[in-house]
Design a protein around this motif. Structure first.
Motif, PDB file in Angstrom:
ATOM      1  N   ALA A 160       0.815  -1.211   0.000  1.00  0.00           N
ATOM      2  CA  ALA A 160       0.000   0.000   0.000  1.00  0.00           C
ATOM      3  C   ALA A 160       0.855   1.270   0.000  1.00  0.00           C
ATOM      4  O   ALA A 160       0.314   2.375  -0.071  1.00  0.00           O
ATOM      5  N   GLU A 161       2.165   1.096   0.097  1.00  0.00           N
ATOM      6  CA  GLU A 161       3.118   2.208   0.148  1.00  0.00           C
ATOM      7  C   GLU A 161       2.859   3.147   1.323  1.00  0.00           C
ATOM      8  O   GLU A 161       3.024   4.357   1.222  1.00  0.00           O
ATOM      9  N   THR A 162       2.458   2.546   2.457  1.00  0.00           N
ATOM     10  CA  THR A 162       2.252   3.333   3.666  1.00  0.00           C
ATOM     11  C   THR A 162       3.365   3.109   4.689  1.00  0.00           C
ATOM     12  O   THR A 162       3.349   3.710   5.753  1.00  0.00           O
ATOM     13  N   SER A 163       4.316   2.243   4.365  1.00  0.00           N
ATOM     14  CA  SER A 163       5.425   1.975   5.276  1.00  0.00           C
ATOM     15  C   SER A 163       6.433   3.116   5.206  1.00  0.00           C
ATOM     16  O   SER A 163       6.841   3.544   4.132  1.00  0.00           O
ATOM     17  N   ARG A 164       6.836   3.591   6.362  1.00  0.00           N
ATOM     18  CA  ARG A 164       7.828   4.660   6.441  1.00  0.00           C
ATOM     19  C   ARG A 164       9.174   4.122   6.929  1.00  0.00           C
ATOM     20  O   ARG A 164      10.033   4.874   7.350  1.00  0.00           O
ATOM     21  N   ARG A 165       9.337   2.808   6.885  1.00  0.00           N
ATOM     22  CA  ARG A 165      10.565   2.181   7.368  1.00  0.00           C
ATOM     23  C   ARG A 165      11.656   2.278   6.313  1.00  0.00           C
ATOM     24  O   ARG A 165      11.403   2.151   5.127  1.00  0.00           O
ATOM     25  N   SER A 166      12.879   2.449   6.782  1.00  0.00           N
ATOM     26  CA  SER A 166      14.019   2.536   5.863  1.00  0.00           C
ATOM     27  C   SER A 166      14.566   1.132   5.602  1.00  0.00           C
ATOM     28  O   SER A 166      14.262   0.180   6.325  1.00  0.00           O
ATOM     29  N   HIS A 167      15.394   1.041   4.584  1.00  0.00           N
ATOM     30  CA  HIS A 167      16.017  -0.243   4.288  1.00  0.00           C
ATOM     31  C   HIS A 167      16.929  -0.689   5.427  1.00  0.00           C
ATOM     32  O   HIS A 167      17.098  -1.884   5.669  1.00  0.00           O
ATOM     33  N   VAL A 168      17.482   0.261   6.171  1.00  0.00           N
ATOM     34  CA  VAL A 168      18.330  -0.080   7.321  1.00  0.00           C
ATOM     35  C   VAL A 168      17.492  -0.744   8.408  1.00  0.00           C
ATOM     36  O   VAL A 168      17.914  -1.735   9.014  1.00  0.00           O
ATOM     37  N   TRP A 169      16.300  -0.210   8.663  1.00  0.00           N
ATOM     38  CA  TRP A 169      15.416  -0.824   9.652  1.00  0.00           C
ATOM     39  C   TRP A 169      15.079  -2.246   9.228  1.00  0.00           C
ATOM     40  O   TRP A 169      15.106  -3.159  10.062  1.00  0.00           O
ATOM     41  N   PHE A 170      14.780  -2.465   7.969  1.00  0.00           N
ATOM     42  CA  PHE A 170      14.454  -3.809   7.487  1.00  0.00           C
ATOM     43  C   PHE A 170      15.667  -4.740   7.590  1.00  0.00           C
ATOM     44  O   PHE A 170      15.505  -5.946   7.816  1.00  0.00           O
ATOM     45  N   ARG A 171      16.864  -4.210   7.436  1.00  0.00           N
ATOM     46  CA  ARG A 171      18.063  -5.043   7.604  1.00  0.00           C
ATOM     47  C   ARG A 171      18.154  -5.560   9.043  1.00  0.00           C
ATOM     48  O   ARG A 171      18.509  -6.710   9.279  1.00  0.00           O
ATOM     49  N   TRP A 172      17.852  -4.709  10.006  1.00  0.00           N
ATOM     50  CA  TRP A 172      17.852  -5.150  11.405  1.00  0.00           C
ATOM     51  C   TRP A 172      16.697  -6.107  11.683  1.00  0.00           C
ATOM     52  O   TRP A 172      16.865  -7.088  12.413  1.00  0.00           O
TER      53      TRP A 172
END
Length: 142
Positions: A109-121
């Motif tokens: 939905a493109e509502t995520s405000r997470r960065s790729h760094v957060w997803f790496r963790w």
């Protein structure tokens, strides 16, 4: 009983493999440049298929584990606190699986405000959960 254990291990290992890779797709989705529609759609398709497949693996993994616990009585009685700790880890893994589904919906939905760094963790969480589960099963510290 050994067949049930063997299938339980295979399904759990496969389930974790999916949980290791799914957040990696989230990292790639978070890094997609605006306007790269084809790349984004391909990653969303991959993530949806992988989530569906890991869910299909989780059901027999949990069912066979319940069968071993309730049907065969593995972990009952004194000195089996390790199993209760392992069951707590299983609940955390199920919660992580659910969190992956929620994050995928937000990414689609493109509502995520997470960065790729957060997803790496976030991608490291199942490694830690698997490590704890293996230690609990092999060492049985309680």
């Amino acid at each position: 009983m050994l067949w049930v254990k063997a299938f339980h291990i295979v399904f759990v290992a496969s389930w974790f493999a999916g949980l290791f890779y799914l957040p990696r797709i989230f990292v790639n989705l978070a890094m997609v440049a605006p306007g790269s529609v084809a790349e984004r759609e391909r990653l969303v398709l991959m993530a949806r298929k992988l989530l569906r497949f890991t869910t299909m693996l989780a059901v027999p993994a949990v069912a066979l584990g319940l069968w071993l616990w309730l049907g065969y009585g593995i972990g009952r009685g004194p000195g089996n606190g390790w199993l209760h700790a392992k069951l707590a880890v299983v609940l955390l893994v199920i919660g992580y699986h659910h969190a992956c589904a929620v994050l995928l919906r937000k990414l689609v939905a493109e509502t995520s405000r997470r960065s790729h760094v957060w997803f790496r963790w976030f991608n490291e969480v199942p490694v830690l959960l698997l490590l704890v589960a293996v230690v609990l099963v092999v060492v049985k510290p309680f």
